[in-house]
Design a protein around this motif. Structure first.
Motif, PDB file in Angstrom:
ATOM      1  N   VAL A  45       0.733  -1.102  -0.113  1.00 21.54           N
ATOM      2  CA  VAL A  45      -0.046  -0.064   0.050  1.00 21.54           C
ATOM      3  C   VAL A  45       0.971   1.273   0.026  1.00 21.54           C
ATOM      4  CG1 VAL A  45      -2.187   0.865   0.903  1.00 21.54           C
ATOM      5  CG2 VAL A  45      -1.438  -1.558   1.594  1.00 21.54           C
ATOM      6  N   ARG A  46       2.146   1.293  -0.612  1.00 27.76           N
ATOM      7  CA  ARG A  46       2.800   2.566  -0.720  1.00 27.76           C
ATOM      8  C   ARG A  46       2.540   3.513  -2.042  1.00 27.76           C
ATOM      9  NH1 ARG A  46       9.033   1.099  -0.215  1.00 27.76           N
ATOM     10  NH2 ARG A  46       9.105   3.401   0.185  1.00 27.76           N
ATOM     11  N   GLY A  47       2.209   2.730  -2.845  1.00 30.13           N
ATOM     12  CA  GLY A  47       1.776   3.536  -4.163  1.00 30.13           C
ATOM     13  C   GLY A  47       2.979   4.327  -4.777  1.00 30.13           C
ATOM     14  N   PHE A  48       2.926   5.017  -5.696  1.00 32.28           N
ATOM     15  CA  PHE A  48       4.016   5.864  -6.361  1.00 32.28           C
ATOM     16  C   PHE A  48       3.814   7.299  -6.321  1.00 32.28           C
ATOM     17  CE2 PHE A  48       2.963   1.698  -8.591  1.00 32.28           C
ATOM     18  CZ  PHE A  48       3.937   1.005  -8.241  1.00 32.28           C
ATOM     19  N   LEU A  49       2.901   7.755  -5.854  1.00 33.48           N
ATOM     20  CA  LEU A  49       2.920   9.143  -5.303  1.00 33.48           C
ATOM     21  C   LEU A  49       3.016   9.383  -3.937  1.00 33.48           C
ATOM     22  CD1 LEU A  49      -0.382  10.401  -7.327  1.00 33.48           C
ATOM     23  CD2 LEU A  49       1.843  10.464  -7.993  1.00 33.48           C
ATOM     24  N   ASN A  50       4.018  10.180  -3.670  1.00 27.52           N
ATOM     25  CA  ASN A  50       4.228  10.357  -2.078  1.00 27.52           C
ATOM     26  C   ASN A  50       4.485   9.133  -1.417  1.00 27.52           C
ATOM     27  OD1 ASN A  50       2.965  12.970  -2.495  1.00 27.52           O
ATOM     28  ND2 ASN A  50       0.886  12.313  -2.167  1.00 27.52           N
ATOM     29  N   ARG A  51       5.719   8.611  -2.018  1.00 29.55           N
ATOM     30  CA  ARG A  51       6.231   7.254  -1.577  1.00 29.55           C
ATOM     31  C   ARG A  51       6.892   7.444  -0.159  1.00 29.55           C
ATOM     32  NH1 ARG A  51       6.283   2.419  -4.238  1.00 29.55           N
ATOM     33  NH2 ARG A  51       8.273   1.908  -3.007  1.00 29.55           N
ATOM     34  N   PRO A  72       5.839   1.156 -11.276  1.00 28.49           N
ATOM     35  CA  PRO A  72       4.556   0.459 -11.713  1.00 28.49           C
ATOM     36  C   PRO A  72       4.842  -0.538 -12.795  1.00 28.49           C
ATOM     37  CG  PRO A  72       4.611   3.040 -11.928  1.00 28.49           C
ATOM     38  CD  PRO A  72       5.880   2.710 -11.392  1.00 28.49           C
ATOM     39  N   ASP A  73       6.136  -0.564 -13.304  1.00 31.11           N
ATOM     40  CA  ASP A  73       6.594  -1.553 -14.193  1.00 31.11           C
ATOM     41  C   ASP A  73       6.670  -2.979 -13.526  1.00 31.11           C
ATOM     42  OD1 ASP A  73       6.160  -0.337 -16.581  1.00 31.11           O
ATOM     43  OD2 ASP A  73       8.318   0.322 -16.622  1.00 31.11           O
ATOM     44  N   GLU A  74       7.569  -2.877 -12.381  1.00 33.98           N
ATOM     45  CA  GLU A  74       7.460  -3.836 -11.384  1.00 33.98           C
ATOM     46  C   GLU A  74       6.251  -4.593 -11.055  1.00 33.98           C
ATOM     47  OE1 GLU A  74      12.364  -3.195  -9.782  1.00 33.98           O
ATOM     48  OE2 GLU A  74      10.350  -3.101  -8.330  1.00 33.98           O
ATOM     49  N   LEU A  75       5.319  -3.754 -10.584  1.00 35.64           N
ATOM     50  CA  LEU A  75       3.950  -4.027 -10.168  1.00 35.64           C
ATOM     51  C   LEU A  75       3.320  -4.797 -11.218  1.00 35.64           C
ATOM     52  CD1 LEU A  75       2.257  -4.234  -7.632  1.00 35.64           C
ATOM     53  CD2 LEU A  75       1.129  -1.910  -8.509  1.00 35.64           C
ATOM     54  N   ARG A  76       3.172  -4.167 -12.229  1.00 33.60           N
ATOM     55  CA  ARG A  76       2.575  -4.776 -13.521  1.00 33.60           C
ATOM     56  C   ARG A  76       3.138  -6.094 -13.574  1.00 33.60           C
ATOM     57  NH1 ARG A  76       1.764   0.859 -15.128  1.00 33.60           N
ATOM     58  NH2 ARG A  76       3.940   0.746 -16.314  1.00 33.60           N
ATOM     59  N   ALA A  77       4.381  -6.129 -13.753  1.00 33.10           N
ATOM     60  CA  ALA A  77       5.030  -7.669 -14.023  1.00 33.10           C
ATOM     61  C   ALA A  77       4.586  -8.584 -12.962  1.00 33.10           C
ATOM     62  CB  ALA A  77       6.509  -7.451 -13.997  1.00 33.10           C
ATOM     63  N   ASP A  78       4.719  -8.038 -11.730  1.00 30.30           N
ATOM     64  CA  ASP A  78       4.153  -9.251 -10.860  1.00 30.30           C
ATOM     65  C   ASP A  78       2.615  -9.461 -11.059  1.00 30.30           C
ATOM     66  OD1 ASP A  78       6.689  -8.717  -9.889  1.00 30.30           O
ATOM     67  OD2 ASP A  78       5.936  -7.535  -7.819  1.00 30.30           O
ATOM     68  N   LEU A  79       1.675  -8.618 -11.240  1.00 31.98           N
ATOM     69  CA  LEU A  79       0.273  -8.799 -11.367  1.00 31.98           C
ATOM     70  C   LEU A  79       0.203  -9.784 -12.724  1.00 31.98           C
ATOM     71  CD1 LEU A  79      -1.079  -5.241 -10.880  1.00 31.98           C
ATOM     72  CD2 LEU A  79      -1.861  -7.280  -9.805  1.00 31.98           C
ATOM     73  N   TYR A  98      -1.314   5.144  -7.155  1.00 33.03           N
ATOM     74  CA  TYR A  98      -0.585   4.268  -8.136  1.00 33.03           C
ATOM     75  C   TYR A  98      -0.486   4.737  -9.636  1.00 33.03           C
ATOM     76  CZ  TYR A  98      -0.496   0.700  -4.389  1.00 33.03           C
ATOM     77  OH  TYR A  98      -0.086   0.140  -3.283  1.00 33.03           O
ATOM     78  N   ALA A  99      -0.719   6.243  -9.574  1.00 33.69           N
ATOM     79  CA  ALA A  99      -0.705   7.032 -10.808  1.00 33.69           C
ATOM     80  C   ALA A  99       0.925   6.548 -11.449  1.00 33.69           C
ATOM     81  CB  ALA A  99      -0.733   8.359 -10.491  1.00 33.69           C
ATOM     82  N   ASP A 100       0.777   6.368 -12.752  1.00 34.11           N
ATOM     83  CA  ASP A 100       2.104   6.230 -13.469  1.00 34.11           C
ATOM     84  C   ASP A 100       2.715   7.442 -14.244  1.00 34.11           C
ATOM     85  OD1 ASP A 100       4.317   5.115 -14.751  1.00 34.11           O
ATOM     86  OD2 ASP A 100       3.288   3.508 -15.625  1.00 34.11           O
TER      87      ASP A 100
END
Length: 420
Positions: A45-51, A72-79, A98-100
């Motif tokens: 639950v960290r996200g990519f805005l305001n990490r 985001p790329d790593e998260l999409r690969a894991d998904l 989770y905005a990219d």
């Protein structure tokens, strides 16, 4: 020559057919069910805005298992890896954080373009997307209040964020041809007993009226509202209680979200589904597993999950129910957590589809409770596993625990090579 799995499946079909159960039809029905898989399991639950922002809002993620997604790329690969091990075509649920994007953008200024890469990826994968405004882990929620905040300026910031989130949800639905569910949950509440319980709820109602003022195409976006009994730091009073959101959702034709962990430990959401279905526009489920409190453990095939599946199938509620997952465990492999939880949720639905519904309903109507109990108990040892194995094989995903080996390889080749 048929495989051992297919032979076992055909034998199971014969047994179920004696009770009037069409197993092939059940699998066709199951194929149409989409589970909304929450992205936040992949990075705690960290996200990519305001990490750099501390996780707040009464949310706690425990554990330090290696390999959390950092981009985001790593998260999409894991998904993608998780989805390759889960039968069926599903959806992915995003939080606003989770905005990219490379932009430094505030929550109330988010736009669809900040999620264009997610939409492109979802198109490639044949997935739908759901969405959530992120009303926590932000300096303007530090005192525990957002849409019900007594400061009009802060309240307006969160109203703006929720408005922006609805437009992003509508963009997802329009681009992907699958309705996006945009779910509003806020952490607002008091640690100790408040003097005035009504005023914050009045402010929340007025804020929601403003958030939802703009009519959006329901084919693109459906709004949902989510309650909670309490959270860390809001143990005594939660503004958005179940009664509040049930009333608001019914009055304004919004989906009402039932989260398995957001009620008293002795309450279950399975028992609420039939009652709510008679009055609600629709239902959103957040399937989780609370242990003593809203601890969001990985979903197991326990009694409550089986009961949720039964209620959805027995009441023919799948058409009006949106099923999503909501758990986060950093003590185990995060990809495995997705696979275990999602496969279990699908298993619960399949188990329910393999009940002799007509016979059990007739026995109950006739007052033959002996037959109802006897048949219900005997069906528990029918060869459900053979049907599940066949379904997985037909869907091109690993059978039984075969998926675990793939996750272990992925862990060695990908996850363990990531830095902290």
């Amino acid at each position: 020559m048929s495989s051992p799995i297919e032979r076992s499946y055909n034998e199971a079909k014969e047994l179920y057919a004696k009770h009037g159960i069409d197993v092939d039809q059940a699998l066709r029905k199951l194929e149409k069910v989409k589970i909304s898989i929450h992205c936040w399991q992949g990075d705690d639950v960290r996200g990519f805005l305001n990490r750099e922002q501390e996780l707040t809002g009464g949310i706690s993620v425990t554990g330090n298992y290696p390999g959390a997604a950092r981009t985001p790329d790593e998260l999409r690969a894991d998904l993608e890896k998780a989805l390759s091990l889960i039968p069926g075509k599903h959806k992915v649920n995003l939080h606003a954080i989770y905005a990219d994007t490379d932009e430094r953008v505030e929550l109330d200024a988010l736009e669809p373009r900040h999620y264009a890469k997610w939409v492109e990826w979802a198109k490639e994968q044949g997935l739908g997307l759901d969405f959530n405004p992120t009303c926590f882990s932000h300096e303007k929620s530090a005192d525990g209040f957002t849409l019900s905040h007594p400061d009009p300026a802060i309240r307006q910031f969160w109203i703006g964020h929720c408005k922006a989130s609805r437009k992003i949800g509508a963009y997802f639905g329009e681009q992907l041809g699958q309705t996006c569910v945009t779910n509003v949950w806020i952490p607002d509440g008091f640690k100790d007993t408040p003097f005035d319980r009504l005023a914050p709820r009045k402010r929340l109602k007025e804020a929601l009226d403003e958030v939802f003022a703009e009519e959006l195409n329901p084919a693109h976006n459906l709004d949902a509202v989510e309650s909670k009994l309490f959270g860390l730091g809001a143990e005594a009073y939660t503004v958005g209680s179940h009664e509040f959101y049930m009333g608001y959702g019914l009055q304004h034709n919004k989906l009402i979200c039932l989260d398995a962990g957001h009620f008293h430990p002795t309450e279950v959401i399975s028992n609420k589904l039939s009652a709510l279905s008679l009055f609600a526009e629709g239902i959103l489920l957040h399937v989780s597993r609370p242990v003593r409190w809203d601890s969001d453990h990985v979903v197991t095939l326990d009694d409550e999950l089986l009961d949720i599946g039964r209620e959805l199938v027995r009441g023919d509620l799948l058409a009006k129910t949106h099923i999503g997952l909501d758990f986060f465990d950093a003590s185990i492999n995060r990809v495995a957590a997705w696979v275990i939880g999602t496969r279990n949720t699908i298993k619960a639905l399949l188990r329910a589809m393999l009940e002799p519904s007509a016979a059990l309903r007739q026995a109950e109507l006739e007052g033959d409770y002996t037959t109802r109990l006897a048949l219900s108990e005997e069906m528990k040892t029918y060869p459900f596993g053979a049907v599940w194995d066949y379904y997985c094989e037909r869907q091109g995903v690993p059978v039984r625990e075969g998926w675990l080996g793939e996750v272990k390889v992925y862990e060695q080749e990908v996850l363990l090579k990531r830095g902290g």
